[in-house]
Design a protein around this motif. Structure first.
Motif, mmCIF file in Angstrom:
data_model
loop_
_atom_site.group_PDB
_atom_site.id
_atom_site.type_symbol
_atom_site.label_atom_id
_atom_site.label_comp_id
_atom_site.label_asym_id
_atom_site.label_seq_id
_atom_site.Cartn_x
_atom_site.Cartn_y
_atom_site.Cartn_z
ATOM 1 N N MET A 19 0.814 -1.212 0.000
ATOM 2 C CA MET A 19 0.000 0.000 0.000
ATOM 3 C C MET A 19 0.843 1.256 0.000
ATOM 4 S SD MET A 19 -3.091 -0.740 -0.308
ATOM 5 C CE MET A 19 -3.757 0.873 0.012
ATOM 6 N N SER A 20 2.085 1.121 0.446
ATOM 7 C CA SER A 20 2.914 2.319 0.499
ATOM 8 C C SER A 20 3.150 2.897 -0.888
ATOM 9 C CB SER A 20 4.259 2.009 1.163
ATOM 10 O OG SER A 20 5.041 1.201 0.307
ATOM 11 N N PRO A 23 -0.213 5.762 -2.838
ATOM 12 C CA PRO A 23 -0.247 7.210 -3.064
ATOM 13 C C PRO A 23 0.726 7.650 -4.152
ATOM 14 C CG PRO A 23 -0.109 6.683 -0.728
ATOM 15 C CD PRO A 23 0.160 5.419 -1.486
ATOM 16 N N VAL A 24 1.824 6.932 -4.253
ATOM 17 C CA VAL A 24 2.795 7.262 -5.298
ATOM 18 C C VAL A 24 2.163 7.060 -6.666
ATOM 19 C CG1 VAL A 24 5.060 6.740 -6.231
ATOM 20 C CG2 VAL A 24 4.638 6.518 -3.779
ATOM 21 N N ALA A 26 -0.975 6.937 -7.244
ATOM 22 C CA ALA A 26 -2.082 7.880 -7.380
ATOM 23 C C ALA A 26 -1.591 9.248 -7.810
ATOM 24 C CB ALA A 26 -2.832 7.991 -6.055
ATOM 25 N N ALA A 27 -0.412 9.587 -7.325
ATOM 26 C CA ALA A 27 0.115 10.910 -7.657
ATOM 27 C C ALA A 27 0.468 11.026 -9.134
ATOM 28 C CB ALA A 27 1.341 11.205 -6.803
ATOM 29 N N HIS A 28 0.522 9.928 -9.788
ATOM 30 C CA HIS A 28 0.911 9.972 -11.201
ATOM 31 C C HIS A 28 -0.031 9.157 -12.062
ATOM 32 C CE1 HIS A 28 4.422 12.380 -10.647
ATOM 33 N NE2 HIS A 28 4.599 11.719 -9.530
ATOM 34 N N GLY A 29 -1.293 9.311 -11.780
ATOM 35 C CA GLY A 29 -2.286 8.735 -12.653
ATOM 36 C C GLY A 29 -2.236 7.223 -12.720
ATOM 37 N N THR A 35 7.187 9.105 -13.558
ATOM 38 C CA THR A 35 8.049 10.241 -13.263
ATOM 39 C C THR A 35 9.250 10.305 -14.182
ATOM 40 O OG1 THR A 35 9.110 8.890 -11.601
ATOM 41 C CG2 THR A 35 7.426 10.411 -10.841
ATOM 42 N N LEU A 155 11.729 4.214 -5.536
ATOM 43 C CA LEU A 155 10.657 3.448 -4.917
ATOM 44 C C LEU A 155 11.219 2.215 -4.225
ATOM 45 C CD1 LEU A 155 7.891 3.733 -7.642
ATOM 46 C CD2 LEU A 155 7.965 4.842 -5.417
ATOM 47 N N ASN B 90 2.151 1.530 8.488
ATOM 48 C CA ASN B 90 1.918 2.199 7.223
ATOM 49 C C ASN B 90 0.802 3.222 7.369
ATOM 50 O OD1 ASN B 90 0.264 2.260 4.495
ATOM 51 N ND2 ASN B 90 2.417 1.854 4.026
ATOM 52 N N MET B 306 -7.451 10.155 -6.742
ATOM 53 C CA MET B 306 -6.948 8.944 -7.392
ATOM 54 C C MET B 306 -5.958 9.296 -8.500
ATOM 55 S SD MET B 306 -8.119 6.202 -5.994
ATOM 56 C CE MET B 306 -8.190 4.882 -7.178
ATOM 57 N N GLY B 307 -5.144 10.285 -8.271
ATOM 58 C CA GLY B 307 -4.105 10.595 -9.232
ATOM 59 C C GLY B 307 -4.457 11.671 -10.217
ATOM 60 N N THR B 377 -0.793 15.153 -14.835
ATOM 61 C CA THR B 377 -0.481 13.738 -14.756
ATOM 62 C C THR B 377 0.122 13.247 -16.061
ATOM 63 O OG1 THR B 377 -2.434 13.533 -13.422
ATOM 64 C CG2 THR B 377 -1.440 11.501 -14.202
#
Lengths: 181, 629
Positions: A19-20, A23-24, A26-29, A35, A155, B90, B306-307, B377
């Motif tokens: 799960m960690s 968000p990563v 999610a941050a990039h679609g 990245t 990552l 976490n 969700m991104g 994005t």
């Protein structure tokens, strides 16, 4: 961790690590590797007198300026008007989301610039049929980004650090429990 | 130590992957050139929580994630993501349960030593009914919202001053787990935007609940309109799962497009007509233009939901909202690094000083934005040093022009910018990379710098002591200094807090920082400051006011600065307005008070500046409450 046994603890630890990255992603679609570059919508052709600014996004958009006295109409494939831009005495502008210009779900794995999609948006310009045309390019991080850190490596480091800390924490909890009278 | 080999290997790997080590801060030798920082200070009471995963059982003292300079000169601040020290495995799995209600404090800098008080009630009246009454839980999916202490958090709210000087706080966070793992305290974190509004009264030091909005909002922006009403935009209802079964599908996977307006007279919100709807990023960077329209600077936070929203491409466009017609108009695409590029994420956006022309009219606005990460994005990961100057010609149909200006000396993700009373822009805080993507692996930027709008150049300033990378603040104080605070980061890669990399390599600290540090800009080292001997406590739009100064012939400009009220780099009411001097008689200056579009009602700090060889030196400010005619 009240109410949990070894199995649940192990499962939670594994889930925590996986799960960690959520968000990563999610941050990039939803694309962890994203990245390392980005998509770019490029316009190759538009009716004369129409200035088109592509707007980058998960679904692309356009910002259009139309010379005074002209009118640009954009419709969906079903004929629904997305934009009708024009004015008699001044430059007119407008914007719309364009579903026909999409970014691929996953970026290419190679590290060089590439056309990944070609698109065509039919328009009506002063009642005459026409089109705005272009491509979607994949633009890898450039040489100016020589300080950049490979995302996968980062990552891996982060995930490893997270896993290490979690494992050490779990081990300590178990040790304390064993030591408890 | 058994884990030493593991840690050594970890450090080796991390060091190899992190060539961006920022040099240590240097001592300031020439304060007249680079300014100077004072010593760090913090509330002496309470628990520091300096150790990662503090398990003392005591609550950590709050850090200044959100700050407001109250009309009485005191400073209200509150915490964010409180309870992160309790995460054992976490953040995503545990924080729905372990998040705690954000504490608030009031800081008083008027005495010889700083002092603190605790506003009441302790739970800030954030969500007296709990989240359940407004919940948008997904059907058939188990959820866990047993912890009610985190259902009305101030974190991620918007806040602006009302015309009477009270602080309106709308939105914020409720936490729960969805889905949850039955029988455990684990689940998938869902931070949701709440509908609640509270009003903080500086006179009584209390939070009072006010009317709910129609939409829950997490990361909204709110700006004061010329009428004194508060206009709120964006925010998201559910960050991780933005699916709302009782709403149209067009409301899914995007932010709240509906806008609302708060009327301080009726004490109620009204939802604006659909013509006022607009998809905007979270915490959109908005400003009130001198023609009374709301300007969106094509900047904000774009990691959501969700991104990224399905309609985020339109966030690339600057635009204006006209309260008279209740509709938006697109303006254009901002230039970044010399090309029309559009959106800037996690950067600053400040409006430069509004100045009157020869006829006393305010005909344009300039907005400076910089740092952050670029593009939608997928955007960039490295912090940007780019800076953009957008100009809106309000006298000519809001004609929009955009240009790149000199880049900063440092690339900065999440840097704070403060417009100083002399019109220059001070920048501090931030990291070299996007710490939303790789928390704990960024390096703090301790160098600060100052932008001069007259020359278009950046000058390096004194380095700050503490690295403050995420959820930080920089606030202009009434005496002309700038206070840095905050730092509430996500722990290393969303795992438990761990300061090993910070202690060894100098990456950003995992634990929150309750300290403050005050910067004295260079102008405070250039000689005697002018003094405002008398100024009215109230001023009326469209009228005149008289102030008494010690040396009227030396006064080069008089400026009103809206009392800061900021969080997450956002202060939509931020404005510095130069007043036209109508008359100088003896020690008295007669000043024109602009209309309510230039100077919307509410609290301001009035500075008088005098010229010196090096530049303008500001006085300490006098508080002035501006009211509509």
């Amino acid at each position: 961790m009240p109410g949990t046994g070894r199995g649940i603890a192990a499962a939670a630890g594994a889930l925590a690590i996986s799960m960690s990255t959520v968000p990563v992603a999610a941050a990039h679609g939803g694309s962890v590797g994203a990245t390392d570059g980005s998509y770019r919508v490029v316009v190759h052709h538009a009716p004369r007198g129409v200035v088109v600014h592509p707007l980058q996004g998960r679904v692309a958009g356009f910002f259009v300026e139309v010379a005074a006295g002209h009118r640009l109409v954009v419709r969906t494939a079903e004929g629904v008007v997305l934009a009708s831009i024009g004015a008699a005495d001044t430059v007119a502008s407008g914007s719309w989301l364009e579903e026909r210009v999409r970014m691929p779900g996953q970026p290419p794995v190679h590290g060089h610039l590439a056309v990944v999609n070609r698109w065509r948006v039919p328009v009506t310009y002063d009642a005459a049929p026409g089109a705005i045309r272009g491509v979607v390019e994949w633009v890898p991080s450039g040489p100016h980004d020589d300080r950049s850190i490979p995302t996968g490596f980062m990552l891996g480091v982060g995930g490893g650090a997270s896993a290490t800390v979690a494992a050490v924490g779990l081990a300590r909890v178990r040790r304390r429990r064993r030591a408890a009278p | 130590m058994r884990c030493a080999p593991v840690l050594a290997a970890l450090l080796l790997v991390t060091a190899a992957s992190s060539p961006l080590v920022v040099p240590a801060a240097a001592e300031t030798s020439y304060p007249e050139e680079v300014g100077a920082f004072g010593a760090l200070f913090a509330d002496p009471s309470g628990h520091e929580c300096l150790e990662a995963q503090d398990s003392s059982g005591e609550r950590c003292k709050p850090t200044a994630v959100s700050v407001a300079v109250l009309p009485n000169g005191r400073i209200l601040y509150w915490d964010g993501i409180e309870g992160m020290n309790h995460v054992g495995l976490n953040v995503v799995l545990e924080f729905g349960e372990k998040a705690m209600g954000d504490q608030a404090r009031v800081l008083d800098l008027s005495g010889p030593e700083p002092s603190w008080s605790v506003p009441m009630p302790a739970d800030t009246n954030g969500n007296p009914g709990g989240y359940d009454q407004n919940a948008e839980y997904l059907p058939l999916i188990p959820h866990d919202n047993d912890n009610k202490d985190n259902d009305g958090n101030l974190f991620c709210a918007a806040h602006v001053f009302l015309p009477d000087g009270r602080l309106l706080i709308n939105g914020g966070t409720a936490y729960y787990s969805e889905p949850s793992i039955p029988g455990t305290n684990f689940g998938v974190l869902e931070p949701v935007g709440i509908k609640n509004t509270r009003i903080f009264d500086p006179k009584t030091n209390t939070f009072e609940p006010a009317a709910d909005m129609s939409y829950g909002r997490w990361y909204p922006s709110t700006v004061t309109l010329p009428s004194g009403e508060a206009f709120t935009v964006s925010g998201v209802r559910k960050l991780v799962k933005p699916i709302y079964l009782e709403s149209p599908v067009t409301d899914w996977v995007t932010n709240v497009r509906q806008t609302e307006t708060y009327n301080p007279t009726t004490g109620k919100w009204r939802t604006n007509p659909s013509s006022a709807d607009k998809s905007l990023p979270l915490y959109p960077r908005i400003h009130l233009l001198p023609n009374g329209k709301v300007y969106y600077d094509a900047a904000g936070q774009a990691f959501n939901p969700m991104g990224g929203a399905y309609d985020q491409a339109l966030w690339n466009l600057t635009s204006v909202y006209d309260p008279a017609t209740q509709s938006w108009k697109d303006l254009g695409v901002p230039v970044i690094n010399g090309v029309p590029a559009g959106f800037r994420g996690s950067g600053f956006s400040v409006m430069l000083t509004l100045k009157p022309d020869q006829d006393g009219r305010y005909n344009s606005a300039e907005v400076l934005s910089g740092g952050g990460v670029l593009g939608m994005t997928p955007g960039t990961y490295l912090g940007s040093d780019s800076v953009t100057l957008n100009t809106i010609d309000t006298a000519n149909g809001d004609k929009f022009t955009s240009k790149s200006v000199e880049p900063m000396h440092q690339p900065r993700w999440y840097a704070s910018a403060v417009v100083l009373p002399d019109g220059k822009v001070f920048v501090a805080n931030g990291a070299n990379v996007d710490e939303d993507v790789t928390p704990g692996l960024g390096f703090p930027i301790r160098e600060t710098e100052i932008f001069d709008p007259e020359t278009g150049n950046w000058t390096e300033a004194a380095p700050q002591t503490q690295g403050r990378t995420y959820h930080t603040t920089a606030t202009l104080l009434p005496d002309g200094r700038v206070m840095l605070g905050g730092h509430a980061p996500f722990p290393l890669m969303f795992g438990p807090q761990n300061n090993i990399l910070h202690d060894t390599l100098g990456t950003s600290r995992n634990t929150t920082d309750p300290s403050f540090q005050i910067f004295s800009p260079p102008y405070l080292h250039w000689g005697e400051r002018p003094k405002i001997a008398a100024a009215p406590a109230k001023a009326v739009n469209g009228s005149t006011m008289k102030i008494v100064v010690d040396s009227p012939t030396y006064i080069s400009s008089v400026r009103m600065v809206r009392n800061p009220s900021l969080t997450h780099l956002v202060d939509p009411d931020q404005r510095t307005v130069e007043l036209a001097v109508l008359d100088r008689s003896g020690n008295t200056l007669t000043l024109a008070v602009p209309d309510n579009k230039v100077l919307p009602p509410g609290p301001y700090m009035l500075f008088a500046n005098r010229d010196s060889e090096r530049g303008e030196i500001p006085s300490a400010s006098s508080p002035v409450l501006v009211a509509r005619s």
